[in-house]
Design a protein around this motif. Structure first.
Motif, PDB file in Angstrom:
ATOM      1  N   UNK A   1       0.781  -1.140  -0.075  1.00  0.00           N
ATOM      2  CA  UNK A   1      -0.197   0.016   0.128  1.00  0.00           C
ATOM      3  C   UNK A   1       0.863   1.426  -0.028  1.00  0.00           C
ATOM      4  N   UNK A   2       2.206   1.248   0.453  1.00  0.00           N
ATOM      5  CA  UNK A   2       2.935   2.471   0.218  1.00  0.00           C
ATOM      6  C   UNK A   2       3.553   2.465  -1.136  1.00  0.00           C
ATOM      7  N   UNK A   3       3.617   3.352  -1.867  1.00  0.00           N
ATOM      8  CA  UNK A   3       3.841   3.560  -3.025  1.00  0.00           C
ATOM      9  C   UNK A   3       5.479   3.780  -3.113  1.00  0.00           C
ATOM     10  N   UNK A   4       5.966   2.961  -3.793  1.00  0.00           N
ATOM     11  CA  UNK A   4       7.554   2.914  -3.927  1.00  0.00           C
ATOM     12  C   UNK A   4       8.235   4.198  -4.658  1.00  0.00           C
ATOM     13  N   UNK A   5       7.709   4.867  -5.352  1.00  0.00           N
ATOM     14  CA  UNK A   5       8.012   6.023  -6.102  1.00  0.00           C
ATOM     15  C   UNK A   5       6.722   6.906  -6.464  1.00  0.00           C
ATOM     16  N   UNK A   6       7.256   7.981  -6.799  1.00  0.00           N
ATOM     17  CA  UNK A   6       6.019   9.104  -7.034  1.00  0.00           C
ATOM     18  C   UNK A   6       6.898   9.850  -8.549  1.00  0.00           C
ATOM     19  N   UNK A   7       6.205   9.766  -9.536  1.00  0.00           N
ATOM     20  CA  UNK A   7       6.558  10.422 -10.657  1.00  0.00           C
ATOM     21  C   UNK A   7       5.853  11.320 -11.187  1.00  0.00           C
ATOM     22  N   UNK A   8       6.188  12.584 -11.536  1.00  0.00           N
ATOM     23  CA  UNK A   8       5.709  13.519 -12.038  1.00  0.00           C
ATOM     24  C   UNK A   8       6.129  14.235 -13.202  1.00  0.00           C
ATOM     25  N   UNK A   9       5.343  14.761 -14.177  1.00  0.00           N
ATOM     26  CA  UNK A   9       5.722  15.079 -15.409  1.00  0.00           C
ATOM     27  C   UNK A   9       4.530  15.162 -16.359  1.00  0.00           C
ATOM     28  N   UNK A  10       4.774  15.365 -17.752  1.00  0.00           N
ATOM     29  CA  UNK A  10       3.892  15.457 -18.788  1.00  0.00           C
ATOM     30  C   UNK A  10       3.454  14.137 -18.841  1.00  0.00           C
ATOM     31  N   UNK A  11       1.952  13.810 -18.942  1.00  0.00           N
ATOM     32  CA  UNK A  11       1.426  12.619 -18.751  1.00  0.00           C
ATOM     33  C   UNK A  11       1.783  11.865 -19.991  1.00  0.00           C
ATOM     34  N   UNK A  12       2.074  12.245 -21.367  1.00  0.00           N
ATOM     35  CA  UNK A  12       2.599  11.030 -22.241  1.00  0.00           C
ATOM     36  C   UNK A  12       3.997  10.527 -21.913  1.00  0.00           C
ATOM     37  N   UNK A  13       4.724  11.489 -21.187  1.00  0.00           N
ATOM     38  CA  UNK A  13       6.036  10.956 -21.169  1.00  0.00           C
ATOM     39  C   UNK A  13       6.052   9.994 -19.786  1.00  0.00           C
ATOM     40  N   UNK A  14       5.514  10.524 -18.676  1.00  0.00           N
ATOM     41  CA  UNK A  14       5.318   9.413 -17.564  1.00  0.00           C
ATOM     42  C   UNK A  14       4.368   8.202 -17.864  1.00  0.00           C
ATOM     43  N   UNK A  15       3.686   8.366 -18.886  1.00  0.00           N
ATOM     44  CA  UNK A  15       2.987   6.939 -19.124  1.00  0.00           C
ATOM     45  C   UNK A  15       3.972   5.949 -20.137  1.00  0.00           C
ATOM     46  N   UNK A  16       4.751   6.805 -20.749  1.00  0.00           N
ATOM     47  CA  UNK A  16       5.770   5.779 -21.604  1.00  0.00           C
ATOM     48  C   UNK A  16       6.790   5.138 -20.510  1.00  0.00           C
TER      49      UNK A  16
ATOM     50  N   UNK B   1       9.426  -2.745 -15.073  1.00  0.00           N
ATOM     51  CA  UNK B   1      10.337  -3.923 -15.352  1.00  0.00           C
ATOM     52  C   UNK B   1      11.551  -4.076 -14.554  1.00  0.00           C
ATOM     53  N   UNK B   2      11.926  -2.594 -14.158  1.00  0.00           N
ATOM     54  CA  UNK B   2      13.428  -2.566 -13.419  1.00  0.00           C
ATOM     55  C   UNK B   2      12.922  -2.753 -11.688  1.00  0.00           C
ATOM     56  N   UNK B   3      11.831  -2.565 -11.530  1.00  0.00           N
ATOM     57  CA  UNK B   3      11.569  -2.466 -10.019  1.00  0.00           C
ATOM     58  C   UNK B   3      10.812  -3.692  -9.358  1.00  0.00           C
ATOM     59  N   UNK B   4      10.109  -4.343 -10.370  1.00  0.00           N
ATOM     60  CA  UNK B   4       9.460  -5.917  -9.894  1.00  0.00           C
ATOM     61  C   UNK B   4      10.536  -6.648  -9.644  1.00  0.00           C
ATOM     62  N   UNK B   5      11.134  -7.466 -10.470  1.00  0.00           N
ATOM     63  CA  UNK B   5      12.030  -8.345 -10.073  1.00  0.00           C
ATOM     64  C   UNK B   5      13.140  -8.120  -8.941  1.00  0.00           C
ATOM     65  N   UNK B   6      13.452  -6.963  -9.203  1.00  0.00           N
ATOM     66  CA  UNK B   6      14.667  -6.428  -8.398  1.00  0.00           C
ATOM     67  C   UNK B   6      14.097  -6.596  -6.942  1.00  0.00           C
ATOM     68  N   UNK B   7      13.046  -6.304  -6.753  1.00  0.00           N
ATOM     69  CA  UNK B   7      12.391  -5.957  -5.313  1.00  0.00           C
ATOM     70  C   UNK B   7      12.260  -7.444  -4.860  1.00  0.00           C
TER      71      UNK B   7
END
Lengths: 462, 462
Positions: free
Chosen positions: B52-67, B74-80
């Motif tokens: 329930x605690x988000x690991x990251x918060x990403x802010x920026x233009x919607x299309x870019x943060x969506x990409x 992919x980088x966070x899931x398996x590593x964690x």
């Protein structure tokens, strides 16, 4: 040949981790190493294989083939696991469903994800959402939009470029207006209130339709599939239809997929006779598909991620690499665990097929034995009458060169399905499959038996 | 900045898979894309985190943060996942055992294996058998020899270079002869017959000792641990000892590891007072270690592969990436599945620690709320009196630059163990752990509650 500066860096690194007494000759040996004297025989990629039958036979100088152990296991284990997993999904879903691999974010990092895309395709999937896999391997790329795309809109007034050209003319019209008029007509037919539909979701579908009028595939579960997603999608789809385009369909990513897919299909039929696609995703595994088949559903296409790229039933394939012969002398590893005992000696493997074209048995022999012949064959321990005999091992690497045609991914995918077609249904069923027979020739049987006796510790001979 | 020719190839590929109507402006947009306007806040790598605690918060233009969605997942899931799995093995084994990662051959291809080595080390492992991971990341490289090394020898007569120099002089002696004389003395002490010991195995251990007299670590289960492996190893070890070297120990890779390790330790003590290491491997998982601890064992070091790099209990971590705010307006995704409902709005997270230094609760707040203060704190729904408050989010990427010190792997490894030390034991126990409390501030609670009401479909309001 390795890049010389990179090789130098590697050797200097090895020097730092090996004991200081390590002989200089060893580093010189590594510097001049190549695989020119290695021969690798393998069963064709894409062939169905069974436990106890070695997938490859590697011949060459002991230190070199020993260095290949981890490389070959790393390349074969996960590839075989995920291709097999994909093939099981294909068998569960049937040939007429589209299967899409959506696994990148749950794979073991970016390259784990690329391997997954590649071998899922070989195993029988139709496409991937991994665009890099599409670019590198030519796998068809498929996907829809994100929930965030829907969440990002508040209402139709946010759409600035409202004009859409008709499919076969330059005439432009106001696409949101046309869609809103369809929504007014559709809501009473579906028994929902226009005010219940989320207008941010409608704006998202409209934007999608305006950008890609020929490929509208909407995720309809952001708010409420039946009361919002479906009426919104149908309104955009009918508006597109008015001006000469065809919507593709919808994706369900939560809820009761069997029930929702049936309701969605009925809703489509209430509006128009269509061939819209229903894609389902949401943590689907092989058992989910068997369960959906039992319940009845209207899903055309499955998007599968987590349980495809990481196989729940067996998270890792346990292939091993064992020494079976040195200088023509067989080698056996006894081990404390009976199932770790290796089958010694160089072997050939044949697949024997019956009159109906199905595989009957895989037969392991000593290389000097003649290959089994088409027609009758008898032994003390097995009786089969093969209509066709296939030698499974082919040389793939010899004299420093690849020596077989390497098929394209698409050819491998066809080969896998073709190989599966020659396996009897009872061997392939999900629940309690009949074990497929893997046998050894009489000569190999007595040879192994003798070695067991010679090598068994004396205390166990009684 | 992307390499321009590579970017061109990527864009040309995208053109082939996107609909022909795709606007040219879109490709131009992609060509000029960068992440200079993105800000990324994250909890420090190596910190224990809770659901329930988000690991990251990403802010920026919607299309870019969506990409960035799939890239970050992919980088966070398996590593964690794998770091957590490694940390659980460390908790099970205790701080005084050596833990070695042997997973490359069972990972998702070569890069999956590298990620595994890297994050297992961060999670608390001491070394890896993956030499490339050692070279790239500076992780200590550890391993023994293969069973095939033992299998490849028939007898002592195969050893050609028999001479070994004494540790502290240039005097050379015949090392096999010295070892054979020790074997004669050792067998009666261990109650085995000299004729029972496998002389191919002895030759393998001798060769190892001749090449690396300071680092003899032998795999003793190729034939029979008690009747062959241990007497052979002890003979070589005692011969080395005679001339000033110290053997390291043995590895058990099959059989009853608890029983065998105890017998092996007793055997060592019958021969000499030593600090020899016993390494155990063979399909070990977390439960195996708990079971070994209960039974009692004499293992110093565990080599863990399959069940470390592919986590049986949870083969994939299911982190997701959700839109929570657009232009200061909160976004919520309701979904058909209650556990897929997102917590809307931008949030800050604080970890509150008690007097004993242990974490009490993670608290999510709205960013405009003042940070919780050291000392007493009261709310309608929670009461804690933190002795220390830690803001968990730090900016890691802002204005196109990394803006935090990026720790070394070794520092991250220490950070992970340190973070674990501040979590109460009952939260960490393997069986039925107490759930750790994650709370929201009153202000955030009422804010979310209100949004739920506004966004809930009318039909569900009754």
């Amino acid at each position: 040949m390795r890049n010389p500066p990179a090789l130098h860096v590697d050797l200097e690194y090895l020097r730092t981790i090996l004991p200081p007494h390590t002989e200089e000759d060893y580093f010189e040996y590594l510097r001049n190493l190549d695989t020119g004297s290695v021969t690798l025989y393998a069963i064709d990629e894409g062939t169905v294989v069974f436990p106890k039958v070695p997938l490859m036979r590697i011949e060459g100088p002991l230190p070199i083939v020993q260095l290949l152990e981890t490389t070959l296991l790393t390349l074969v284990n996960y590839a075989s696991l995920v291709a097999t997993n994909a093939a099981r999904f294909r068998m569960a879903a049937g040939a007429d469903k589209a299967l899409l691999e959506f696994g990148l974010r749950r794979a073991q990092g970016p390259d784990g994800g690329l391997s997954a895309s590649r071998y899922c395709y070989i195993g029988g999937f139709d496409g991937t959402s991994n665009v890099l896999a599409g670019k590198l391997f030519g796998i068809p790329v498929k996907g829809t939009h994100a929930h965030a795309f829907v969440n990002s809109f508040n209402g139709v007034e946010e759409i600035k470029n409202r004009k859409l050209k008709k499919a076969n003319s330059d005439e432009e019209l106001d696409f949101p207006d046309l869609t809103l008029s369809w929504l007014d007509k559709i809501c009473p037919i579906l028994g929902v209130l226009n005010s219940e539909t989320n207008k941010g979701e409608l704006a998202a579908f409209l934007s999608y339709g305006l950008a890609f009028p020929d490929s509208l595939l909407c995720l309809v579960d952001t708010y409420d599939v039946i009361r919002s997603g479906i009426p919104n999608f149908c309104a955009v789809a009918m508006a597109l239809n008015d001006i000469g385009y065809r919507a593709v369909g919808v994706r369900l990513d939560s809820g009761d997929l069997a029930y929702l897919s049936v309701v969605v299909r009925k809703s489509f039929k209430k509006i128009a006779e269509t061939n819209l696609t229903i894609v389902a995703s949401n943590d689907i595994n092989e058992d989910t598909i068997h369960s959906l088949n039992q319940q009845g559903h209207s899903i055309d296409s499955f998007g599968i991620g987590t349980h495809l790229v990481t196989c729940q039933k067996q998270p890792a394939l346990g292939c091993v690499y064992k020494l079976v012969e040195v200088n023509k002398e067989p080698r056996i590893k006894l081990s404390e665990d009976v199932d770790k005992v290796t089958m010694p000696g160089c072997k050939e493997v044949y697949r024997l097929y019956g009159q109906d074209g199905n595989a009957l048995v895989d037969l392991l022999q000593k290389p000097e034995e003649p290959a089994p012949m088409k027609g009758s064959r008898e032994s003390k321990r097995a009786y089969v009458s093969p209509a066709r005999v296939e030698a499974l091992y082919k040389p793939y690497w010899r004299d420093g060169k690849i020596c077989q045609y390497l098929p394209t991914l698409k050819e491998l995918r066809e080969k896998a399905q073709n190989s599966l077609r020659h396996i009897r249904t009872d061997h392939k069923r999900a629940l309690n499959p009949t074990p497929y027979k893997v046998s050894v020739s009489d000569q190999l049987y007595y040879f192994i038996h003798k070695l067991w006796l010679v090598n068994a510790p004396i205390g166990e001979l009684s």
